[in-house]
Scaffold this active site. Structure first.
Site, PDB file in Angstrom:
ATOM      1  N   ASP A   1       9.582   2.774   1.947  1.00  0.00           N
ATOM      2  CA  ASP A   1       8.326   3.686   1.966  1.00  0.00           C
ATOM      3  C   ASP A   1       8.368   3.678   3.496  1.00  0.00           C
ATOM      4  O   ASP A   1       7.917   2.695   3.989  1.00  0.00           O
ATOM      5  CB  ASP A   1       6.837   2.943   1.661  1.00  0.00           C
ATOM      6  CG  ASP A   1       5.775   4.113   1.514  1.00  0.00           C
ATOM      7  OD1 ASP A   1       6.306   4.855   2.529  1.00  0.00           O
ATOM      8  OD2 ASP A   1       4.465   3.831   0.353  1.00  0.00           O
TER       9      ASP A   1
ATOM     10  N   PHE B   1       0.358  -1.477   0.512  1.00  0.00           N
ATOM     11  CA  PHE B   1       0.179  -0.241  -0.338  1.00  0.00           C
ATOM     12  C   PHE B   1       0.773   1.090   0.186  1.00  0.00           C
ATOM     13  O   PHE B   1       2.111   1.925   0.959  1.00  0.00           O
ATOM     14  CB  PHE B   1      -0.849  -0.446   1.261  1.00  0.00           C
ATOM     15  CG  PHE B   1      -1.880   1.552   0.770  1.00  0.00           C
ATOM     16  CD1 PHE B   1      -3.202   1.204   0.230  1.00  0.00           C
ATOM     17  CD2 PHE B   1      -2.048   2.486   1.522  1.00  0.00           C
ATOM     18  CE1 PHE B   1      -4.259   2.175  -0.024  1.00  0.00           C
ATOM     19  CE2 PHE B   1      -2.302   3.297   1.548  1.00  0.00           C
ATOM     20  CZ  PHE B   1      -3.733   4.002   0.954  1.00  0.00           C
TER      21      PHE B   1
ATOM     22  N   LYS C   1       2.771  11.408   6.591  1.00  0.00           N
ATOM     23  CA  LYS C   1       2.088  10.888   8.734  1.00  0.00           C
ATOM     24  C   LYS C   1       2.342  11.787   9.272  1.00  0.00           C
ATOM     25  O   LYS C   1       2.017  12.880   9.825  1.00  0.00           O
ATOM     26  CB  LYS C   1       1.945   9.751   8.456  1.00  0.00           C
ATOM     27  CG  LYS C   1       1.188   8.759   7.625  1.00  0.00           C
ATOM     28  CD  LYS C   1       0.709   7.369   7.869  1.00  0.00           C
ATOM     29  CE  LYS C   1      -0.204   6.706   6.336  1.00  0.00           C
ATOM     30  NZ  LYS C   1      -1.288   7.071   6.397  1.00  0.00           N
TER      31      LYS C   1
HETATM   32  C1  LIG Z   1       3.401   2.904   4.215  1.00  0.00           C
HETATM   33  C2  LIG Z   1       2.289   4.037   2.699  1.00  0.00           C
HETATM   34  N1  LIG Z   1       2.420   5.066   1.988  1.00  0.00           N
HETATM   35  C3  LIG Z   1       1.507   5.675   1.800  1.00  0.00           C
HETATM   36  C4  LIG Z   1       0.787   6.326   2.087  1.00  0.00           C
HETATM   37  C5  LIG Z   1      -0.411   7.493   1.824  1.00  0.00           C
HETATM   38  O1  LIG Z   1       0.091   8.347   2.637  1.00  0.00           O
HETATM   39  P1  LIG Z   1      -1.199   8.922   2.169  1.00  0.00           P
HETATM   40  O2  LIG Z   1      -2.526   8.605   1.989  1.00  0.00           O
HETATM   41  O3  LIG Z   1      -0.771  10.442   3.202  1.00  0.00           O
HETATM   42  O4  LIG Z   1      -1.366   9.931   0.258  1.00  0.00           O
HETATM   43  C6  LIG Z   1       0.757   5.259   3.448  1.00  0.00           C
HETATM   44  C7  LIG Z   1      -1.108   5.768   3.418  1.00  0.00           C
HETATM   45  O5  LIG Z   1      -1.845   4.987   4.933  1.00  0.00           O
HETATM   46  C8  LIG Z   1       1.122   4.244   3.739  1.00  0.00           C
HETATM   47  O6  LIG Z   1       0.307   3.503   4.783  1.00  0.00           O
END
Ligand SMILES: Cc1ncc(COP(=O)(O)O)c(C=O)c1O
Length: 404
Positions: A231, A146, A260
């Site tokens: 990530d 994700f 976040k």
């Molecule tokens: C590992 C990871 N990457 C990217 C994102 C995307 O972040 P955003 O919702 O701020 O676009 C998330 C969101 O849950 C995430 O958990």
């Protein structure tokens, strides 16, 4: 006396449903106020927040230092755009670069934008530095990933809900099983510019890869001249008991993706951190964002980095996380069939013959604990890192009662 008729929650839920696209299925809780680990709803009921805005609230709701930084900045300057430099910008980028042990930082807003930024940077690096033929760049990603919701990112999602009906899809991604080093090795060829992974897959249910996987990916990427992009948008910034989840295995990726908690639960702040030989490929006009690196974001982000530099939140997450995990393991066979995670971050699988994850979260909310199912019978627990041990115990008591 409070009667069901006088409660404000049902009407507020109905109004929210009436006026929005139904891209979420929220629990029936309408939050009005919050402080620390606790939120209060429009009817005055209190809940222990064990979701923390999907880890955006690692420091708790309205952390006094973060709120003070935001207030001070609100009174001075909130937005310039990057057409000009402002006086909060360099400090934030410098402090964050040092926290990451990298030379440069590129601030954006949402997590998905940080991921998109990394994809663009990796491709450009591939063409200009590695010598990949034009338009041929490939990026290796993992099943169950994700990384956000943009059209390019959902192109390499393996979750039908996230992906189906949003094509045509962006090409250039190779999907391999998560945790399988040999599969990554087999997927890499001369066109490969990056391996993009979550060091722990959060949305998949807090899935921790086998020991040795991340160091193996690191070694493979170095040998093959491929960028390792971690990530850490959900796993980073103290959540797992270290500053970065990669730290547990002593791994340093080529690019950190952060988001976040970087915004302190106040503003959306994300960033890519990497060395000059990687981020230096971008030239003026090639990438940007109106709000990326704005003064308010930088003022809050700088304070977030300072909180992390004390090490206090990482230690709390490690210690209380050990406590949480041992309590959760005690529920195995008593309604739980699996417990995973690191630090104050747990994915738990409820025995599917008892109830779904959604039903468990509804029952937890009735008992004053906020958590969210990821899918099926899996729930993710991610309380703020300033939670106290007796509050963790109380949440476990509520979970025990729900599973009974
Ligand atoms: C590992 C990871 N990457 C990217 C994102 C995307 O972040 P955003 O919702 O701020 O676009 C998330 C969101 O849950 C995430 O958990």
């Amino acid at each position: 006396m409070t009667t069901v008729e006088s409660l404000r929650t049902p009407g507020a839920m109905r109004d929210a449903e009436r006026w929005t696209a139904h891209n979420y299925h929220p629990l029936p809780v309408v939050v009005a106020e919050a402080e620390g680990a606790w939120v209060t709803d429009v009817d005055g009921r209190r809940y222990l927040d064990c979701l923390s805005g999907y880890s955006a609230l690692n420091f708790g709701h309205r952390h006094p230092g973060l709120i003070a930084a935001a207030h001070a900045q609100l009174d001075r300057l909130t937005l310039t755009s990057r057409a000009f430099v402002h006086d909060q910008f360099a400090d934030f980028c410098h402090e964050l670069a040092e926290l990451c042990g990298k030379e440069l930082v590129l601030p954006m807003n949402t997590g998905a934008e940080a991921v998109e930024t990394a994809i663009k940077v990796a491709r450009k690096w591939g063409y200009q530095v590695k010598g990949v033929p034009a338009e041929q760049a490939t990026i290796v990603v993992a099943e169950g990933n994700f990384h956000g919701r943009t059209t390019t990112i959902v192109s390499f999602s393996t979750d039908p809900e996230a992906r189906n009906d949003f094509g045509p899809y962006t090409p250039g991604f190779r999907i391999v099983p998560y945790g399988d080093l040999a599969a990554i090795a087999a997927a890499i060829d001369d066109t490969t510019v990056a391996v993009l992974l979550e060091p722990i897959q959060g949305e998949q249910g807090v899935v921790v890869p086998p020991a040795g996987y991340l160091p193996g990916v690191r070694e493979l990427c170095t040998q093959q001249n491929v960028l390792f992009v971690a990530d850490e948008i959900q796993s980073g910034l103290g959540r797992t008991g270290e500053t970065f989840a990669c730290d547990h295995e002593g791994v340093r990726p080529d690019m950190y993706l952060l988001g976040k908690a970087l915004g302190g639960g106040i503003v959306p702040v994300s960033a890519v951190a990497a060395d000059k030989n990687v981020l230096g490929v971008l030239r003026p006009g090639e990438h940007g964002s109106t709000f990326g690196g704005n003064p308010l974001a930088c003022a809050v982000g700088t304070e977030v980095v300072r909180l992390l530099r004390t090490g206090e939140f990482q230690t709390r997450s490690a210690e209380l996380g050990a406590h949480l995990h041992s309590a959760l393991r005690g529920l195995l066979g008593q309604g739980l069939v699996a417990v995973r995670g690191r630090g104050l971050w747990a994915g738990i699988d409820i025995d599917p013959s008892l109830m779904t994850g959604r039903q468990a979260c509804e029952r937890l909310a009735e008992r004053g604990v906020l958590a969210k199912d990821t899918h099926g019978s899996t729930i993710r627990l991610a309380p703020p890192l300033m939670i106290e041990a007796d509050e963790v115990d109380w949440a476990i008591e509520q979970l025990t009662a729900v599973l009974r």
